[in-house]
Design a protein around this motif. Structure first.
Motif, PDB file in Angstrom:
ATOM      1  N   LEU A  16      68.284   8.227  62.941  1.00 50.30           N
ATOM      2  CA  LEU A  16      68.527   9.667  62.825  1.00 50.30           C
ATOM      3  C   LEU A  16      69.712   9.870  62.094  1.00 50.30           C
ATOM      4  O   LEU A  16      69.748  10.848  61.367  1.00 50.30           O
ATOM      5  CB  LEU A  16      68.059  10.267  64.316  1.00 50.30           C
ATOM      6  N   LYS A  50      65.707  19.666  62.383  1.00 50.72           N
ATOM      7  CA  LYS A  50      64.811  18.808  63.228  1.00 50.72           C
ATOM      8  C   LYS A  50      65.569  17.544  63.504  1.00 50.72           C
ATOM      9  O   LYS A  50      65.345  17.131  64.576  1.00 50.72           O
ATOM     10  CB  LYS A  50      63.417  18.471  62.581  1.00 50.72           C
ATOM     11  N   ALA A  54      66.619  16.250  67.382  1.00 54.31           N
ATOM     12  CA  ALA A  54      66.282  15.011  67.923  1.00 54.31           C
ATOM     13  C   ALA A  54      67.351  14.308  68.339  1.00 54.31           C
ATOM     14  O   ALA A  54      67.408  13.620  69.377  1.00 54.31           O
ATOM     15  CB  ALA A  54      65.498  14.307  66.868  1.00 54.31           C
TER      16      ALA A  54
END
Length: 79
Positions: A16, A50, A54
């Motif tokens: 991520l 997003k 996360a």
């Protein structure tokens, strides 16, 4: 090789973080004209949000109530 869930979470956080940097690089190099009206630019901003959410979710403490601790503020019941 079997991964533990901790290793999987660390790998997810690392991926991520890479995704966040790639999105940031793409947003930074995006052409300047009318970016507020550009669907592709807005999509990049949404994807970045997003990814950030996360990452925050992975770092967030989650309270799971049990019969002995029905709320975060209650102490552990001793019997």
């Amino acid at each position: 090789m079997t991964d533990s869930f901790e290793n999987c979470i660390l790998a997810a956080r690392a991926e991520l973080t890479v995704a966040r940097q790639l999105l940031q690089d793409e947003i930074s190099s995006y052409p300047a004209p009318i970016s507020g009206c550009d669907a592709q630019f807005n999509h990049l901003l949404a994807e970045r949000q997003k990814v950030l959410l996360a990452i925050q979710a992975l770092d967030q403490f989650v309270f799971v109530p049990t019969p002995r601790t029905p709320s975060q503020r209650s102490g552990v019941e001793s019997r």
